[in-house]
Write a protein that holds these residues in place. Structure first.
Motif, short mmCIF file in Angstrom:
data_model
loop_
_atom_site.label_atom_id
_atom_site.label_comp_id
_atom_site.label_asym_id
_atom_site.label_seq_id
_atom_site.Cartn_x
_atom_site.Cartn_y
_atom_site.Cartn_z
N GLU A 17 0.82 -1.22 0.00
CA GLU A 17 0.00 0.00 0.00
C GLU A 17 0.86 1.26 0.00
OE1 GLU A 17 -4.17 -0.61 2.18
OE2 GLU A 17 -2.46 -0.84 3.53
N ALA A 18 0.32 2.29 -0.63
CA ALA A 18 0.93 3.62 -0.62
C ALA A 18 -0.19 4.66 -0.63
CB ALA A 18 1.84 3.80 -1.83
N ALA A 19 0.18 5.89 -0.33
CA ALA A 19 -0.80 6.98 -0.36
C ALA A 19 -0.12 8.24 -0.86
CB ALA A 19 -1.38 7.22 1.03
N VAL A 20 -0.91 9.07 -1.56
CA VAL A 20 -0.41 10.38 -2.00
C VAL A 20 -1.39 11.45 -1.55
CG1 VAL A 20 0.80 9.41 -4.00
CG2 VAL A 20 -1.53 10.28 -4.27
N LEU A 21 -0.87 12.66 -1.42
CA LEU A 21 -1.69 13.81 -1.09
C LEU A 21 -1.87 14.66 -2.35
CD1 LEU A 21 -3.06 15.35 1.31
CD2 LEU A 21 -0.95 16.71 1.45
N MET A 22 -3.13 15.05 -2.62
CA MET A 22 -3.43 15.95 -3.74
C MET A 22 -3.73 17.32 -3.14
SD MET A 22 -5.87 13.39 -5.98
CE MET A 22 -5.84 14.36 -7.50
N PRO A 23 -2.69 18.15 -2.92
CA PRO A 23 -2.91 19.43 -2.24
C PRO A 23 -3.54 20.46 -3.17
CG PRO A 23 -0.60 18.68 -2.12
CD PRO A 23 -1.28 17.92 -3.20
N ILE A 24 -4.59 21.12 -2.68
CA ILE A 24 -5.27 22.18 -3.42
C ILE A 24 -5.23 23.44 -2.57
CG2 ILE A 24 -7.49 22.94 -4.39
CD1 ILE A 24 -8.20 19.97 -4.75
N THR A 25 -4.80 24.54 -3.19
CA THR A 25 -4.67 25.78 -2.42
C THR A 25 -6.04 26.43 -2.19
OG1 THR A 25 -4.35 27.10 -4.44
CG2 THR A 25 -2.37 26.22 -3.36
N ARG A 26 -6.17 27.03 -1.00
CA ARG A 26 -7.38 27.79 -0.68
C ARG A 26 -7.22 29.18 -1.29
NH1 ARG A 26 -10.23 25.78 3.71
NH2 ARG A 26 -9.19 24.17 4.93
N SER A 27 -7.61 29.32 -2.53
CA SER A 27 -7.43 30.60 -3.22
C SER A 27 -8.57 30.80 -4.19
CB SER A 27 -6.08 30.64 -3.94
OG SER A 27 -5.91 29.52 -4.76
N GLU A 28 -8.68 32.03 -4.68
CA GLU A 28 -9.75 32.35 -5.63
C GLU A 28 -9.62 31.51 -6.89
OE1 GLU A 28 -11.11 36.41 -7.72
OE2 GLU A 28 -10.65 36.57 -5.58
N ASP A 29 -8.37 31.25 -7.26
CA ASP A 29 -8.08 30.39 -8.42
C ASP A 29 -7.30 29.19 -7.87
OD1 ASP A 29 -7.59 29.31 -10.89
OD2 ASP A 29 -6.04 30.76 -11.45
N PRO A 30 -8.00 28.16 -7.37
CA PRO A 30 -7.31 27.05 -6.67
C PRO A 30 -6.27 26.38 -7.56
CG PRO A 30 -9.69 26.93 -6.33
CD PRO A 30 -9.46 27.97 -7.38
N GLN A 31 -5.14 26.09 -6.94
CA GLN A 31 -4.02 25.45 -7.63
C GLN A 31 -3.82 24.04 -7.09
OE1 GLN A 31 -1.67 27.56 -9.77
NE2 GLN A 31 -3.47 28.88 -9.70
N LEU A 32 -3.44 23.14 -7.98
CA LEU A 32 -3.12 21.77 -7.60
C LEU A 32 -1.59 21.66 -7.54
CD1 LEU A 32 -4.43 18.96 -7.10
CD2 LEU A 32 -4.18 18.52 -9.55
N VAL A 33 -1.07 21.23 -6.39
CA VAL A 33 0.38 21.18 -6.19
C VAL A 33 0.91 19.80 -6.57
CG1 VAL A 33 2.25 21.39 -4.49
CG2 VAL A 33 0.25 22.91 -4.36
N LEU A 34 1.97 19.80 -7.39
CA LEU A 34 2.60 18.57 -7.86
C LEU A 34 4.10 18.64 -7.66
CD1 LEU A 34 0.38 18.84 -10.91
CD2 LEU A 34 0.61 16.58 -9.89
#
Length: 200
Positions: free
Chosen positions: A25-42
């Motif tokens: 098993e493994a896990a990843v985080l899909m971080p999304i910024t709390r902003s007017e134009d949300p960004q996905l961090v990779l």
């Protein structure tokens, strides 16, 4: 928008590929910024790594025996790889578990993070940290489509390019599920896209 995204992720029923094998098993985080134009961090993984070297991925990794949960794994790995403190992350919920080509069962977790975080990449593992506006993926601006045959199934996986980064494979599959949830984008992975013969 983020409130609606939270509701949709929490109401979502993630899928898991049926298999009679026990995968690590493994896990990843899909971080999304709390902003007017949300960004996905990779991240761009360091080229010297034995698996997925030089590829774009979400922060994450294998579950350690002492990890109390897969959420814990995702948060621990995000802190180790890019310096994202667990206390800054609101974990919203999981998306569908995927099985990597290396035989790892990977569960992604969507998480909200502050609009501005000073990431500190672990140079041994991460070559770069970057973000992509979520809306970039809404209209499915794929360069090409990769057909991936695995575990008796075929997927038609988009490959996106943002800046100098190529987003494809398992990471693109996770992005597609997220974008379909947020925007009702209707991007189909199990059927070839229109004019599939034009892709390689």
């Amino acid at each position: 928008m983020l409130d609606e995204l939270r509701q949709r992720v929490q109401a979502h029923s993630p899928e898991s590929l049926p298999s009679d094998r026990n995968f690590p098993e493994a896990a990843v985080l899909m971080p999304i910024t709390r902003s007017e134009d949300p960004q996905l961090v990779l991240t761009l993984r360091a080229s010297g790594l034995s698996t997925h070297g030089g590829e774009v991925a979400f922060p994450g990794g294998r579950r350690d025996p002492e990890d109390e949960s897969l959420v814990f794994t995702a948060l621990r790995e995000a802190y180790e790889e890019v310096g994202l403190a667990p206390g800054l992350v609101e974990v919203v919920g999981p998306l569908s578990t995927q099985i990597s080509r290396h035989g790892i069962k990977v569960t992604p977790y969507v998480g909200f993070i502050p609009d501005y975080v000073e990431f500190k990449a672990n140079d041994d593992e991460i070559a770069a940290v970057f973000s992509v506006p979520l809306k970039f993926f809404r209209d499915d601006p794929r360069e090409i489509t990769h057909r991936i045959d695995y575990l008796g199934y075929s997927w038609y996986v988009p490959s996106y390019r943002y800046g100098g980064f190529k987003i494809w494979g398992l990471t693109a599959m996770m992005v597609v599920e997220l974008v379909n949830l947020i925007y009702d984008a209707g991007i189909e992975l199990r059927e070839p896209p229109p004019h599939y013969s034009h892709y390689r």
